[in-house]
Write a protein that holds these residues in place. Structure first.
Motif, PDB file in Angstrom:
ATOM      1  N   ALA A  51       0.793  -1.141   0.029  1.00  0.00           N
ATOM      2  CA  ALA A  51      -0.088  -0.460  -0.153  1.00  0.00           C
ATOM      3  C   ALA A  51       1.179   1.697   0.049  1.00  0.00           C
ATOM      4  O   ALA A  51       0.572   2.006  -0.177  1.00  0.00           O
ATOM      5  N   ASP A  52       1.842   1.841   0.441  1.00  0.00           N
ATOM      6  CA  ASP A  52       2.767   2.238   0.618  1.00  0.00           C
ATOM      7  C   ASP A  52       3.381   2.452  -0.682  1.00  0.00           C
ATOM      8  O   ASP A  52       4.580   4.369  -0.794  1.00  0.00           O
ATOM      9  N   ARG A  53       3.599   2.049  -1.560  1.00  0.00           N
ATOM     10  CA  ARG A  53       4.339   1.830  -3.047  1.00  0.00           C
ATOM     11  C   ARG A  53       3.105   2.350  -3.734  1.00  0.00           C
ATOM     12  O   ARG A  53       3.245   2.392  -4.800  1.00  0.00           O
ATOM     13  N   PHE A  54       1.665   2.187  -3.305  1.00  0.00           N
ATOM     14  CA  PHE A  54       0.580   2.395  -4.666  1.00  0.00           C
ATOM     15  C   PHE A  54       0.793   3.851  -4.615  1.00  0.00           C
ATOM     16  O   PHE A  54       0.710   4.717  -4.325  1.00  0.00           O
ATOM     17  N   SER A  55       0.448   4.298  -6.159  1.00  0.00           N
ATOM     18  CA  SER A  55       0.058   4.944  -6.215  1.00  0.00           C
ATOM     19  C   SER A  55      -0.381   5.341  -7.851  1.00  0.00           C
ATOM     20  O   SER A  55      -1.326   3.786  -8.248  1.00  0.00           O
ATOM     21  N   ALA A  56      -1.583   6.433  -8.307  1.00  0.00           N
ATOM     22  CA  ALA A  56      -2.250   6.581  -8.983  1.00  0.00           C
ATOM     23  C   ALA A  56      -1.186   6.013 -11.229  1.00  0.00           C
ATOM     24  O   ALA A  56      -2.469   5.536 -11.759  1.00  0.00           O
ATOM     25  N   GLY A  57      -0.546   5.571 -10.360  1.00  0.00           N
ATOM     26  CA  GLY A  57       0.369   5.236 -12.067  1.00  0.00           C
ATOM     27  C   GLY A  57       1.644   4.452 -12.509  1.00  0.00           C
ATOM     28  O   GLY A  57       2.696   3.643 -12.628  1.00  0.00           O
ATOM     29  N   THR A  58       1.057   3.239 -10.843  1.00  0.00           N
ATOM     30  CA  THR A  58       1.367   2.550 -10.073  1.00  0.00           C
ATOM     31  C   THR A  58       1.309   1.095 -11.839  1.00  0.00           C
ATOM     32  O   THR A  58       2.747   0.152 -11.957  1.00  0.00           O
ATOM     33  N   ALA A  59       0.224   1.758 -12.573  1.00  0.00           N
ATOM     34  CA  ALA A  59       0.126  -0.182 -13.414  1.00  0.00           C
ATOM     35  C   ALA A  59       1.318   0.045 -14.673  1.00  0.00           C
ATOM     36  O   ALA A  59       1.753  -0.330 -15.000  1.00  0.00           O
ATOM     37  N   GLN A  60       1.214   1.722 -15.317  1.00  0.00           N
ATOM     38  CA  GLN A  60       2.020   2.233 -16.019  1.00  0.00           C
ATOM     39  C   GLN A  60       3.093   1.343 -15.999  1.00  0.00           C
ATOM     40  O   GLN A  60       3.667   1.290 -16.366  1.00  0.00           O
ATOM     41  N   GLN A  61       3.811   2.130 -14.451  1.00  0.00           N
ATOM     42  CA  GLN A  61       4.663   1.869 -13.929  1.00  0.00           C
ATOM     43  C   GLN A  61       5.116   0.969 -14.348  1.00  0.00           C
ATOM     44  O   GLN A  61       7.319   0.810 -14.630  1.00  0.00           O
ATOM     45  N   TRP A  62       4.703  -0.273 -13.550  1.00  0.00           N
ATOM     46  CA  TRP A  62       4.816  -1.601 -13.829  1.00  0.00           C
ATOM     47  C   TRP A  62       5.399  -2.134 -15.241  1.00  0.00           C
ATOM     48  O   TRP A  62       6.209  -2.679 -15.674  1.00  0.00           O
ATOM     49  N   GLY A  63       4.359  -1.345 -15.765  1.00  0.00           N
ATOM     50  CA  GLY A  63       4.583  -1.736 -17.909  1.00  0.00           C
ATOM     51  C   GLY A  63       5.417  -1.256 -18.072  1.00  0.00           C
ATOM     52  O   GLY A  63       6.510  -2.131 -19.111  1.00  0.00           O
ATOM     53  N   GLU A  64       6.129  -0.236 -17.908  1.00  0.00           N
ATOM     54  CA  GLU A  64       7.019   0.347 -18.494  1.00  0.00           C
ATOM     55  C   GLU A  64       8.442  -0.285 -17.404  1.00  0.00           C
ATOM     56  O   GLU A  64       9.935  -0.393 -18.479  1.00  0.00           O
ATOM     57  N   ALA A  65       8.229  -1.288 -16.401  1.00  0.00           N
ATOM     58  CA  ALA A  65       9.364  -0.973 -15.515  1.00  0.00           C
ATOM     59  C   ALA A  65       9.579  -3.144 -16.336  1.00  0.00           C
ATOM     60  O   ALA A  65      10.917  -3.071 -16.459  1.00  0.00           O
ATOM     61  N   ALA A  66       8.935  -3.342 -16.578  1.00  0.00           N
ATOM     62  CA  ALA A  66       8.657  -4.763 -17.195  1.00  0.00           C
ATOM     63  C   ALA A  66       9.805  -4.548 -18.872  1.00  0.00           C
ATOM     64  O   ALA A  66      10.144  -4.822 -18.945  1.00  0.00           O
ATOM     65  N   LEU A  67       8.934  -2.809 -19.562  1.00  0.00           N
ATOM     66  CA  LEU A  67       9.482  -2.821 -21.011  1.00  0.00           C
ATOM     67  C   LEU A  67      11.335  -2.704 -20.765  1.00  0.00           C
ATOM     68  O   LEU A  67      11.832  -3.695 -21.561  1.00  0.00           O
ATOM     69  N   ARG A  68      11.687  -1.923 -19.753  1.00  0.00           N
ATOM     70  CA  ARG A  68      13.093  -1.602 -19.439  1.00  0.00           C
ATOM     71  C   ARG A  68      13.809  -2.530 -19.175  1.00  0.00           C
ATOM     72  O   ARG A  68      14.788  -2.906 -19.457  1.00  0.00           O
ATOM     73  N   ALA A  69      13.311  -3.399 -18.453  1.00  0.00           N
ATOM     74  CA  ALA A  69      14.250  -4.565 -18.088  1.00  0.00           C
ATOM     75  C   ALA A  69      13.906  -5.708 -19.723  1.00  0.00           C
ATOM     76  O   ALA A  69      15.391  -6.423 -19.687  1.00  0.00           O
ATOM     77  N   LEU A  70      12.871  -6.081 -19.851  1.00  0.00           N
ATOM     78  CA  LEU A  70      13.615  -6.310 -21.840  1.00  0.00           C
ATOM     79  C   LEU A  70      14.556  -5.930 -22.445  1.00  0.00           C
ATOM     80  O   LEU A  70      15.202  -6.790 -22.638  1.00  0.00           O
ATOM     81  N   ASP A  71      14.641  -4.187 -22.488  1.00  0.00           N
ATOM     82  CA  ASP A  71      15.495  -3.942 -23.201  1.00  0.00           C
ATOM     83  C   ASP A  71      16.880  -4.116 -22.125  1.00  0.00           C
ATOM     84  O   ASP A  71      18.315  -4.087 -23.445  1.00  0.00           O
ATOM     85  N   ALA A  72      17.114  -4.581 -21.428  1.00  0.00           N
ATOM     86  CA  ALA A  72      18.324  -4.362 -20.357  1.00  0.00           C
ATOM     87  C   ALA A  72      18.900  -5.809 -20.752  1.00  0.00           C
ATOM     88  O   ALA A  72      19.988  -5.993 -20.501  1.00  0.00           O
ATOM     89  N   HIS A  73      17.525  -6.696 -20.159  1.00  0.00           N
ATOM     90  CA  HIS A  73      18.189  -8.247 -20.363  1.00  0.00           C
ATOM     91  C   HIS A  73      18.088  -9.072 -21.510  1.00  0.00           C
ATOM     92  O   HIS A  73      17.741 -10.160 -21.420  1.00  0.00           O
ATOM     93  N   GLY A  74      16.666  -8.426 -22.808  1.00  0.00           N
ATOM     94  CA  GLY A  74      16.213  -9.770 -23.078  1.00  0.00           C
ATOM     95  C   GLY A  74      17.144  -9.841 -24.300  1.00  0.00           C
ATOM     96  O   GLY A  74      18.131 -10.166 -24.325  1.00  0.00           O
ATOM     97  N   PRO A  75      17.199 -10.948 -24.781  1.00  0.00           N
ATOM     98  CA  PRO A  75      15.255 -11.971 -24.849  1.00  0.00           C
ATOM     99  C   PRO A  75      14.640 -13.083 -24.384  1.00  0.00           C
ATOM    100  O   PRO A  75      15.459 -13.122 -22.814  1.00  0.00           O
ATOM    101  N   LEU A  76      13.809 -13.022 -24.164  1.00  0.00           N
ATOM    102  CA  LEU A  76      13.166 -14.022 -23.072  1.00  0.00           C
ATOM    103  C   LEU A  76      13.703 -15.208 -23.705  1.00  0.00           C
ATOM    104  O   LEU A  76      13.527 -15.576 -24.164  1.00  0.00           O
ATOM    105  N   PRO A  77      14.107 -16.192 -22.432  1.00  0.00           N
ATOM    106  CA  PRO A  77      14.427 -17.288 -23.127  1.00  0.00           C
ATOM    107  C   PRO A  77      13.789 -18.091 -23.672  1.00  0.00           C
ATOM    108  O   PRO A  77      12.639 -18.628 -22.954  1.00  0.00           O
TER     109      PRO A  77
END
Length: 405
Positions: A51-77
């Motif tokens: 709850a203390d990390r939740f904000s109105a932008g959380t869903a979008q931020q999760w998506g952006e973080a996942a995309l950054r992870a793919l950029d940095a460490h992809g491709p998915l095996p």
């Protein structure tokens, strides 16, 4: 008198009349308790956010973080470029299907004034999130359990959260409360009473507050007298049960399983989930698998290993009929969607061929029955709902139970 080779109509009428009279109550009760699979969409996952990390932008931020992870460490095996494109599109369009604001283990025990403030701020933030162009279709909060030590705190947070949220917006259709660590039927009954009181106090429709029963204790599976308790819990929920969720680590720890061997794949976990699956069958109540605590963080090798593990676990759950699970980290969205999409695309051609053969009454090497046809159409509808399949492949299949659990 009946003619030879035909039944005696008077005898058949008498037999049917007696059977109907004897079974009328049983028929009605069975129809009430087992209405069949739901036509409602079931999310493929639930993302738990403290709850203390939740904000109105959380869903979008999760998506952006996942995309950054793919950029940095992809491709998915093990996944090809076309699958990566579908995952990236999903992360941009609908990164989180079900978002749960966590006031339980992920949040911990805080001073009352701190949790009160978090309940207010997260309720306001959820209202803002739901006002955006692409809100998650399912949202809610996980309160603390109804165990004595945290009961008052959990109910206080729930009441304050609802009070704050309803001051700014009506409750959305996809809103769910997660009730953790349920250990008795009486706790479910108490939750029903609390929901009824909250509805009355806040002017909500009767039955509008629904909750997921989280199975994290052995006592929820087997009662002190040796009877199974999950089915009685569903009954006690009086139509308010929105799902049965398995809690991997609390359940495993309660059984004394060493930390290194606590897993969604442990035989004890499979047993518990099989009980949930049987208890929920034909009730319309979806069942969710648990989570893995091996997160895709660290260097590229560590992230890719965690992705591979997670994708394998998602695939395993799907093959066993568990179409939902928990995600604890944004980068898990990438492996969640990749494994889910492949599960549906892998079986698309075969499912369509079997449906076509069944509808055209063609003789093939597989003799499908109506129940299997229902499973095939549900499979295609689920794939379309999450974005794995286009709408075209399911057109004309007329699913009998759509995409519910």
């Amino acid at each position: 008198m009946p003619t030879r080779g035909s039944p005696d109509p008077e005898l058949v009428a008498e037999l049917s009349g007696r059977a109907d009279a004897l079974l009328a109550d049983d028929d009605a009760e069975r129809a009430r308790r087992y209405p069949g699979p739901s036509s409602d969409r079931q999310p493929v996952h639930t993302a738990y956010v403290p709850a203390d990390r939740f904000s109105a932008g959380t869903a979008q931020q999760w998506g952006e973080a996942a995309l950054r992870a793919l950029d940095a460490h992809g491709p998915l095996p093990g996944f090809d470029e076309s699958e990566h494109r579908k995952v990236r599109a999903k992360l941009a369009r609908e990164p989180v299907e079900d978002l749960r604001i966590d006031f339980e283990d992920g949040y911990g025990v805080r001073p009352d004034e701190v949790e009160d403030a978090a309940a207010v701020s997260s309720a306001i933030a959820l209202g803002e999130l739901l006002g955006t162009d692409t809100p998650p279709p399912f949202t809610g909060l996980r309160m603390k359990s109804l165990e004595p030590a945290v009961r008052r705190r959990g109910l206080s947070t729930l009441a304050l959260f609802l009070q704050t949220f309803l001051e700014q917006a009506p409750l959305p259709a996809g809103f769910r409360i997660t009730l953790p660590k349920v250990s008795s039927v009486r706790q479910v009954q108490a939750m029903v009473e609390c929901c009824t009181l909250l509805e009355s106090r806040f002017g909500l429709a009767g039955g509008q507050l629904r909750f997921e029963i989280q199975i994290e204790t052995p006592q929820a599976i087997l009662g002190p007298d040796g009877t199974g308790l999950v089915a009685p819990m569903i009954t006690a929920a009086a139509g308010r049960c929105a799902g049965l969720h398995y809690g991997t680590y609390d359940y495993s720890a309660s059984l004394g399983i060493a930390a290194a061997f606590q897993s969604m794949t442990h035989p004890a976990a499979d047993h518990a989930k099989a009980v949930l699956q049987v208890a929920a069958a034909e009730t319309g109540i979806p069942v969710s698998d648990g989570s893995t605590n091996v997160l895709p963080v660290g260097d590229t090798a560590a992230v890719r290993d965690a992705w591979q593990l997670h994708a394998g676990l998602v695939r395993r759950s799907l093959e066993r009929g568990f179409y939902q699970g928990w995600d604890l980290h944004p980068a898990q969205l990438a492996s969640r969607y990749a494994a889910t999409f492949r599960f549906f695309t892998d079986g698309l051609a075969a499912a369509q061929a079997r449906l076509a053969a069944y509808h055209d009454r063609l003789e093939t090497g597989i003799a499908d029955e109506p129940a299997t046809v229902r499973a095939l159409t549900d499979y295609l509808a689920r794939g379309a709902a999450c974005g794995a399949l286009s709408e075209e492949p399911v057109t004309g299949t007329e699913p009998t139970s759509a995409i519910g659990g």
